[in-house]
Motif scaffolding. Structure first.
Motif, PDB file in Angstrom:
ATOM      1  N   ARG A 145     -11.772  -1.191  17.779  1.00  0.00           N
ATOM      2  CA  ARG A 145     -11.956  -2.361  18.640  1.00  0.00           C
ATOM      3  C   ARG A 145     -10.684  -3.206  18.680  1.00  0.00           C
ATOM      4  N   VAL A 146     -10.455  -3.853  19.796  1.00  0.00           N
ATOM      5  CA  VAL A 146      -9.391  -4.850  19.877  1.00  0.00           C
ATOM      6  C   VAL A 146      -9.950  -6.168  19.352  1.00  0.00           C
ATOM      7  N   VAL A 147      -9.374  -6.670  18.251  1.00  0.00           N
ATOM      8  CA  VAL A 147      -9.892  -7.896  17.647  1.00  0.00           C
ATOM      9  C   VAL A 147      -9.067  -9.123  18.033  1.00  0.00           C
ATOM     10  N   GLU A 148      -7.833  -8.896  18.484  1.00  0.00           N
ATOM     11  CA  GLU A 148      -7.005 -10.027  18.915  1.00  0.00           C
ATOM     12  C   GLU A 148      -5.894  -9.521  19.808  1.00  0.00           C
ATOM     13  N   GLN A 149      -5.486 -10.354  20.775  1.00  0.00           N
ATOM     14  CA  GLN A 149      -4.305 -10.063  21.580  1.00  0.00           C
ATOM     15  C   GLN A 149      -3.685 -11.378  22.030  1.00  0.00           C
ATOM     16  N   GLN A 150      -2.360 -11.455  21.864  1.00  0.00           N
ATOM     17  CA  GLN A 150      -1.610 -12.649  22.239  1.00  0.00           C
ATOM     18  C   GLN A 150      -0.187 -12.255  22.601  1.00  0.00           C
ATOM     19  N   GLU A 151       0.560 -13.223  23.168  1.00  0.00           N
ATOM     20  CA  GLU A 151       1.996 -13.051  23.300  1.00  0.00           C
ATOM     21  C   GLU A 151       2.569 -12.811  21.912  1.00  0.00           C
ATOM     22  N   ALA A 152       3.586 -11.948  21.821  1.00  0.00           N
ATOM     23  CA  ALA A 152       4.089 -11.542  20.510  1.00  0.00           C
ATOM     24  C   ALA A 152       4.548 -12.731  19.671  1.00  0.00           C
ATOM     25  N   ASP A 153       5.333 -13.625  20.256  1.00  0.00           N
ATOM     26  CA  ASP A 153       5.858 -14.750  19.479  1.00  0.00           C
ATOM     27  C   ASP A 153       4.730 -15.609  18.919  1.00  0.00           C
ATOM     28  N   ARG A 154       3.711 -15.829  19.721  1.00  0.00           N
ATOM     29  CA  ARG A 154       2.620 -16.702  19.278  1.00  0.00           C
ATOM     30  C   ARG A 154       1.698 -15.986  18.291  1.00  0.00           C
ATOM     31  N   ALA A 174      -1.574 -16.632  14.352  1.00  0.00           N
ATOM     32  CA  ALA A 174      -2.612 -15.597  14.324  1.00  0.00           C
ATOM     33  C   ALA A 174      -3.980 -16.248  14.185  1.00  0.00           C
ATOM     34  N   ARG A 175      -4.966 -15.756  14.937  1.00  0.00           N
ATOM     35  CA  ARG A 175      -6.303 -16.359  14.940  1.00  0.00           C
ATOM     36  C   ARG A 175      -7.325 -15.553  14.165  1.00  0.00           C
ATOM     37  N   HIS A 176      -7.306 -14.249  14.327  1.00  0.00           N
ATOM     38  CA  HIS A 176      -8.338 -13.422  13.687  1.00  0.00           C
ATOM     39  C   HIS A 176      -8.010 -13.224  12.213  1.00  0.00           C
ATOM     40  N   PRO A 177      -9.018 -13.284  11.326  1.00  0.00           N
ATOM     41  CA  PRO A 177      -8.758 -13.072   9.898  1.00  0.00           C
ATOM     42  C   PRO A 177      -8.068 -11.743   9.590  1.00  0.00           C
ATOM     43  N   TYR A 178      -8.350 -10.710  10.381  1.00  0.00           N
ATOM     44  CA  TYR A 178      -7.689  -9.421  10.130  1.00  0.00           C
ATOM     45  C   TYR A 178      -6.200  -9.507  10.426  1.00  0.00           C
ATOM     46  N   ARG A 203      -4.341 -12.168  10.348  1.00  0.00           N
ATOM     47  CA  ARG A 203      -3.745 -12.991   9.302  1.00  0.00           C
ATOM     48  C   ARG A 203      -3.632 -12.210   7.993  1.00  0.00           C
ATOM     49  N   GLY A 204      -4.600 -11.319   7.755  1.00  0.00           N
ATOM     50  CA  GLY A 204      -4.530 -10.481   6.569  1.00  0.00           C
ATOM     51  C   GLY A 204      -3.382  -9.497   6.627  1.00  0.00           C
ATOM     52  N   LEU A 205      -3.142  -8.912   7.811  1.00  0.00           N
ATOM     53  CA  LEU A 205      -2.017  -7.989   7.969  1.00  0.00           C
ATOM     54  C   LEU A 205      -0.691  -8.707   7.729  1.00  0.00           C
ATOM     55  N   LEU A 206      -0.574  -9.925   8.229  1.00  0.00           N
ATOM     56  CA  LEU A 206       0.653 -10.684   8.028  1.00  0.00           C
ATOM     57  C   LEU A 206       0.830 -11.058   6.554  1.00  0.00           C
ATOM     58  N   ALA A 207      -0.259 -11.371   5.872  1.00  0.00           N
ATOM     59  CA  ALA A 207      -0.175 -11.785   4.472  1.00  0.00           C
ATOM     60  C   ALA A 207       0.243 -10.642   3.557  1.00  0.00           C
ATOM     61  N   CYS A 208      -0.041  -9.409   3.946  1.00  0.00           N
ATOM     62  CA  CYS A 208       0.319  -8.272   3.081  1.00  0.00           C
ATOM     63  C   CYS A 208       1.563  -7.542   3.588  1.00  0.00           C
ATOM     64  N   SER A 209       2.278  -8.158   4.526  1.00  0.00           N
ATOM     65  CA  SER A 209       3.492  -7.556   5.057  1.00  0.00           C
ATOM     66  C   SER A 209       4.704  -8.203   4.418  1.00  0.00           C
ATOM     67  N   ILE A 213      -5.260  -6.752   1.742  1.00  0.00           N
ATOM     68  CA  ILE A 213      -6.625  -6.880   2.243  1.00  0.00           C
ATOM     69  C   ILE A 213      -7.530  -6.037   1.343  1.00  0.00           C
ATOM     70  N   PRO A 214      -8.581  -6.587   0.770  1.00  0.00           N
ATOM     71  CA  PRO A 214      -9.443  -5.805  -0.123  1.00  0.00           C
ATOM     72  C   PRO A 214     -10.223  -4.739   0.648  1.00  0.00           C
ATOM     73  N   GLY A 215     -10.660  -3.715  -0.095  1.00  0.00           N
ATOM     74  CA  GLY A 215     -11.500  -2.682   0.514  1.00  0.00           C
ATOM     75  C   GLY A 215     -10.701  -1.725   1.386  1.00  0.00           C
ATOM     76  N   ARG A 216     -11.425  -1.037   2.262  1.00  0.00           N
ATOM     77  CA  ARG A 216     -10.805  -0.047   3.147  1.00  0.00           C
ATOM     78  C   ARG A 216     -11.425  -0.155   4.530  1.00  0.00           C
ATOM     79  N   PRO A 217     -10.724   0.329   5.560  1.00  0.00           N
ATOM     80  CA  PRO A 217     -11.306   0.320   6.908  1.00  0.00           C
ATOM     81  C   PRO A 217     -12.516   1.247   6.959  1.00  0.00           C
ATOM     82  N   PRO A 218     -13.490   0.966   7.814  1.00  0.00           N
ATOM     83  CA  PRO A 218     -14.662   1.842   7.917  1.00  0.00           C
ATOM     84  C   PRO A 218     -14.300   3.181   8.526  1.00  0.00           C
ATOM     85  N   SER A 219     -14.906   4.241   8.011  1.00  0.00           N
ATOM     86  CA  SER A 219     -14.719   5.576   8.585  1.00  0.00           C
ATOM     87  C   SER A 219     -15.748   5.789   9.693  1.00  0.00           C
TER      88      SER A 219
END
Length: 348
Positions: free
Chosen positions: A228-237, A242-246, A248-254, A267-273
């Motif tokens: 699923r697409v959970v967020e989309q924005q202009e790249a700079d913004r 970032a609005r979606h917790p996912y 923000r989680g990707l940015l926090a672990c980068s 990000i704890p856990g794993r993506p659903p299979s």
């Protein structure tokens, strides 16, 4: 709009959830759109849907419009022409696209003869040499006669890009096309892609795991999770608000270049299979902001301040915290190479 994917859903027999679920995505001419997310999120499958390279047993709903034509309705000669002349794809591993015992020039000539509409092989050879020069390879006449083992990974990626450009497509799908390269070569390939986009007014869908590259290279970015697409924005913004917790989680672990004091928060856990069924938000099991209702209520994408959309039930509650800008990830490649227009000529 050059590429307009509308509510694309893809199901497989026996799967507990769709491989793609209600995916909508747009790419305009001369625009680079990023598609990011963890492995298994559906990025490559979305790109393959644009070429209709989908499993025969899959159930497909929605529309994939390229220049106004629904790819899902094409067949026969129309589908071959679409794959040969309208859209081209550059994959992660260039060696998998080339025959190891044949010259790289033969790959280009065959591409031109079969897909580009050039019937004269002498003309095709001259065009192939020209393409090798276009993608920045020095001494293209000599490169034409070389075999894959005689060339570096970056040079082979240029050859594959030349093959993708043979039929002058309007849309280029770049699927992790720089991830196997060293940082300097990666920057050269990105500069080449940017120059080709500007010269030919190409639309580009740029798939990557690397948030730094997406921030530096793309105009807009879509974030995918569990099909699923959970967020989309202009790249700079996106990378500062970032609005979606996912997201923000990707940015926090980068990791960020030069910031040794910043602690990474995985990000704890794993993506659903595909065997994991869920009725609510697919990210709820890993989200620090999730409430019980999140596991039973599937959020729809809603507009966010500054443009774009995000799909989160608690978006209004988190918006105040999201108003605080975050630092954008620093590019791990030289920005002068990524942003520059001229293709850097490879002499390796």
């Amino acid at each position: 709009m050059l590429l307009d994917i509308q509510n694309l859903t893809l199901g497989l027999p026996g799967a507990a959830r769709p491989l793609l679920a209600d995916v909508s995505l747009r790419v305009g001419s001369g625009e680079t759109v990023g598609l990011v997310g963890e492995s298994g999120s559906g990025k490559s499958t979305t790109a393959k849907a644009v070429l209709r390279l989908l499993p025969e047993e899959a159930s497909v709903a929605g529309r994939v419009l390229v220049d106004g034509t629904d790819v899902l309705a094409l067949s026969g000669a129309g589908l071959r022409q679409h794959r040969a002349g309208t859209v081209a794809m550059v994959h992660q591993d260039p060696r998998s696209a080339l025959n190891p015992v044949r010259r790289v020039g033969d790959f280009l000539v065959e591409r031109l003869v079969r897909a580009g509409g050039t019937v004269d092989r002498r003309t095709a050879r001259a065009k192939a040499v020209e393409l090798l020069g276009t993608v920045g390879l020095s001494d293209p006449e000599r490169r034409f006669s070389q075999r894959p083992h005689e060339m570096s990974g970056g040079m082979l990626q240029r050859v594959v890009i030349a093959g993708a450009l043979a039929a002058e497509p309007r849309l280029l799908l770049a699927d992790e096309s720089t991830s196997a390269l060293d940082v300097t070569t990666q920057a050269e390939i990105l500069a080449l892609l940017r120059a080709l986009r500007e010269e030919r007014d190409l639309g580009m869908l740029f798939i990557t795991h690397d948030l730094h590259l997406a921030a530096a290279f793309c105009d807009r970015v879509y974030v995918m999770y569990a099909g699923r697409v959970v967020e989309q924005q202009e790249a700079d913004r996106l990378f500062t608000h970032a609005r979606h917790p996912y997201t923000r989680g990707l940015l926090a672990c980068s990791p960020e270049l030069g910031d040794t004091d910043r602690a990474l928060r995985p990000i704890p856990g794993r993506p659903p299979s595909l065997s994991d069924a869920f009725t609510g938000c697919p990210f709820a099991a890993r989200c620090e902001h999730a409430e019980p209702e999140c596991s039973i209520w599937l959020p729809e994408p809603v507009p966010v301040p500054g443009g774009g959309t995000a799909a989160c039930r608690r978006l209004a509650d988190l918006s105040e915290a999201s108003e605080e800008p975050t630092e954008p990830p620093l590019a791990t490649v030289p920005s002068s190479l990524v942003k520059s227009s001229p293709a850097k000529r490879s002499t390796l």
